[in-house]
Design a protein around this motif. Sequence first.
Motif, PDB file in Angstrom:
ATOM      1  N   UNK A 130       0.809  -1.267   0.069  1.00  0.00           N
ATOM      2  CA  UNK A 130       0.018  -0.032   0.099  1.00  0.00           C
ATOM      3  C   UNK A 130       0.945   1.469   0.010  1.00  0.00           C
ATOM      4  N   UNK A 131       0.420   2.324  -0.420  1.00  0.00           N
ATOM      5  CA  UNK A 131       1.060   3.760  -0.543  1.00  0.00           C
ATOM      6  C   UNK A 131      -0.111   4.456   0.377  1.00  0.00           C
ATOM      7  N   UNK A 132       0.508   5.560   1.233  1.00  0.00           N
ATOM      8  CA  UNK A 132      -0.348   6.597   1.796  1.00  0.00           C
ATOM      9  C   UNK A 132       0.289   7.993   1.564  1.00  0.00           C
ATOM     10  N   UNK A 133      -0.575   8.950   1.705  1.00  0.00           N
ATOM     11  CA  UNK A 133      -0.190  10.269   1.558  1.00  0.00           C
ATOM     12  C   UNK A 133      -0.708  10.973   2.764  1.00  0.00           C
ATOM     13  N   UNK A 134       0.353  11.950   3.148  1.00  0.00           N
ATOM     14  CA  UNK A 134       0.336  12.708   4.451  1.00  0.00           C
ATOM     15  C   UNK A 134       0.460  14.278   3.970  1.00  0.00           C
ATOM     16  N   UNK A 135      -0.416  15.067   4.918  1.00  0.00           N
ATOM     17  CA  UNK A 135      -0.069  16.528   4.517  1.00  0.00           C
ATOM     18  C   UNK A 135       0.230  17.016   6.095  1.00  0.00           C
ATOM     19  N   UNK A 174       3.641  17.924   1.439  1.00  0.00           N
ATOM     20  CA  UNK A 174       2.851  16.608   0.931  1.00  0.00           C
ATOM     21  C   UNK A 174       3.886  15.482   1.233  1.00  0.00           C
ATOM     22  N   UNK A 175       3.626  14.562   1.813  1.00  0.00           N
ATOM     23  CA  UNK A 175       4.399  13.254   1.858  1.00  0.00           C
ATOM     24  C   UNK A 175       3.844  12.033   1.162  1.00  0.00           C
ATOM     25  N   UNK A 176       4.646  11.281   0.524  1.00  0.00           N
ATOM     26  CA  UNK A 176       4.182   9.793   0.317  1.00  0.00           C
ATOM     27  C   UNK A 176       4.706   8.954   1.326  1.00  0.00           C
ATOM     28  N   UNK A 230       2.047  18.350  13.392  1.00  0.00           N
ATOM     29  CA  UNK A 230       2.087  16.802  12.916  1.00  0.00           C
ATOM     30  C   UNK A 230       1.720  16.550  11.645  1.00  0.00           C
ATOM     31  N   UNK A 231       1.680  15.217  11.012  1.00  0.00           N
ATOM     32  CA  UNK A 231       1.289  14.768   9.992  1.00  0.00           C
ATOM     33  C   UNK A 231      -0.176  14.280  10.102  1.00  0.00           C
ATOM     34  N   UNK A 232      -0.814  14.760   8.925  1.00  0.00           N
ATOM     35  CA  UNK A 232      -2.373  14.239   8.932  1.00  0.00           C
ATOM     36  C   UNK A 232      -2.250  13.384   7.793  1.00  0.00           C
ATOM     37  N   UNK A 233      -2.840  12.255   8.025  1.00  0.00           N
ATOM     38  CA  UNK A 233      -3.018  11.051   6.881  1.00  0.00           C
ATOM     39  C   UNK A 233      -4.296  11.552   5.895  1.00  0.00           C
ATOM     40  N   UNK A 234      -3.955  11.594   4.577  1.00  0.00           N
ATOM     41  CA  UNK A 234      -5.008  11.964   3.369  1.00  0.00           C
ATOM     42  C   UNK A 234      -5.552  10.887   2.762  1.00  0.00           C
ATOM     43  N   UNK A 235      -4.874   9.940   2.448  1.00  0.00           N
ATOM     44  CA  UNK A 235      -5.470   8.735   1.670  1.00  0.00           C
ATOM     45  C   UNK A 235      -4.677   7.440   1.532  1.00  0.00           C
ATOM     46  N   UNK A 236      -4.912   6.406   1.452  1.00  0.00           N
ATOM     47  CA  UNK A 236      -4.299   5.276   1.404  1.00  0.00           C
ATOM     48  C   UNK A 236      -4.819   4.514   0.053  1.00  0.00           C
ATOM     49  N   UNK A 237      -3.800   3.893  -0.666  1.00  0.00           N
ATOM     50  CA  UNK A 237      -4.242   3.205  -1.845  1.00  0.00           C
ATOM     51  C   UNK A 237      -3.442   2.033  -1.595  1.00  0.00           C
ATOM     52  N   UNK A 238      -4.306   0.884  -2.039  1.00  0.00           N
ATOM     53  CA  UNK A 238      -3.592  -0.451  -2.075  1.00  0.00           C
ATOM     54  C   UNK A 238      -2.898  -0.982  -3.412  1.00  0.00           C
ATOM     55  N   UNK A 239      -1.890  -1.911  -3.144  1.00  0.00           N
ATOM     56  CA  UNK A 239      -1.224  -2.341  -4.391  1.00  0.00           C
ATOM     57  C   UNK A 239      -2.305  -2.861  -5.829  1.00  0.00           C
ATOM     58  N   UNK A 240      -3.400  -3.428  -5.373  1.00  0.00           N
ATOM     59  CA  UNK A 240      -4.363  -3.878  -6.310  1.00  0.00           C
ATOM     60  C   UNK A 240      -5.357  -2.819  -6.876  1.00  0.00           C
ATOM     61  N   UNK A 241      -5.059  -1.536  -6.323  1.00  0.00           N
ATOM     62  CA  UNK A 241      -5.964  -0.536  -6.777  1.00  0.00           C
ATOM     63  C   UNK A 241      -5.066   0.286  -7.636  1.00  0.00           C
ATOM     64  N   UNK A 242      -5.730   1.254  -8.887  1.00  0.00           N
ATOM     65  CA  UNK A 242      -5.057   1.898  -9.479  1.00  0.00           C
ATOM     66  C   UNK A 242      -5.026   3.413  -9.416  1.00  0.00           C
ATOM     67  N   UNK A 243      -6.537   3.558  -9.015  1.00  0.00           N
ATOM     68  CA  UNK A 243      -6.855   5.229  -8.762  1.00  0.00           C
ATOM     69  C   UNK A 243      -7.755   5.214  -7.456  1.00  0.00           C
ATOM     70  N   UNK A 254      -5.503  -3.021  13.257  1.00  0.00           N
ATOM     71  CA  UNK A 254      -5.906  -3.675  11.882  1.00  0.00           C
ATOM     72  C   UNK A 254      -5.957  -2.513  10.920  1.00  0.00           C
ATOM     73  N   UNK A 255      -5.618  -1.147  11.126  1.00  0.00           N
ATOM     74  CA  UNK A 255      -5.485  -0.173  10.202  1.00  0.00           C
ATOM     75  C   UNK A 255      -3.975   0.158   9.937  1.00  0.00           C
ATOM     76  N   UNK A 256      -3.698   0.756   8.770  1.00  0.00           N
ATOM     77  CA  UNK A 256      -2.873   1.221   8.221  1.00  0.00           C
ATOM     78  C   UNK A 256      -2.462   2.740   8.699  1.00  0.00           C
ATOM     79  N   UNK A 257      -3.334   3.370   8.692  1.00  0.00           N
ATOM     80  CA  UNK A 257      -3.470   4.894   8.870  1.00  0.00           C
ATOM     81  C   UNK A 257      -2.486   5.194  10.324  1.00  0.00           C
ATOM     82  N   UNK A 258      -1.779   6.046  10.115  1.00  0.00           N
ATOM     83  CA  UNK A 258      -1.013   6.441  11.390  1.00  0.00           C
ATOM     84  C   UNK A 258      -1.464   7.746  11.991  1.00  0.00           C
TER      85      UNK A 258
END
Lengths: 112, 113
Positions: A31-36, A87-89, A42-55, B98-102
């Motif tokens: 998976x890959x995540x983006x934070x702001x 913004x950080x991946x 501190x960092x705030x989680x924006x979105x997570x995309x899994x390896x089987x997703x394209x968009x 269970x979550x990946x979000x930190x």
Amino acid sequence: SQQGEEDPQALSIQEGENATMNCSYKTSINNLQWYRQNSGRGLVHLILIRSNEREKHSGRLRVTLDTSKKSSSLLITASRAADTASYFCAFPMDTGRRALTFGSGTRLQVQP
Amino acid sequence: EAGVAQSPRYKIIEKRQSVAFWCNPISGHATLYWYQQILGQGPKLLIQFQNNGVVDDSQLPKDRFSAERLKGVDSTLKIQPAKLEDSAVYLCASHIDRDNEQFFGPGTRLTVL
């Protein structure tokens, strides 16, 4: 452990324009995540995309993932001054681990 | 839901002095991380706890850094003695298994003079 590379390092746009940030990595990820990160906070989680997703979409955010190219992009549409931030991946350091490796970040400045 | 709490927010010390940071994660979050973020870079993992046990401290400079999470809730990170290159923001994060979000705290900005 692998590192994430982001480009551009800095981006300045006008309010209402779209902003695109790119992230590249070197090994397989699940998976890959983006934070702001706003200045001084501190960092705030924006979105997570899994390896089987394209968009994936979330409000004005659109994330793409190309596992063959080992790259991801974050698009912010109709940007606002409040989107000014870094913004950080981020992605798991190794398969099966939850600790994250972060990219070098893109500093976005949205001019009102 | 209360967020991740950290204190102090800012700390200025001279090199060779000692310093300690405190973190209280979100209630119920078993996993806790400490990251170091040098100006202009992304956060880098220092240590990961699962409840009160260390999962990964491979990137912790153990000659000067130590961390503990004795009761599986709050955690402290200590630097002794500090060096100039330790100047950074120290971030604490937690998540439910269970979550990946930190979820990140506001960080402690350390300046070593």
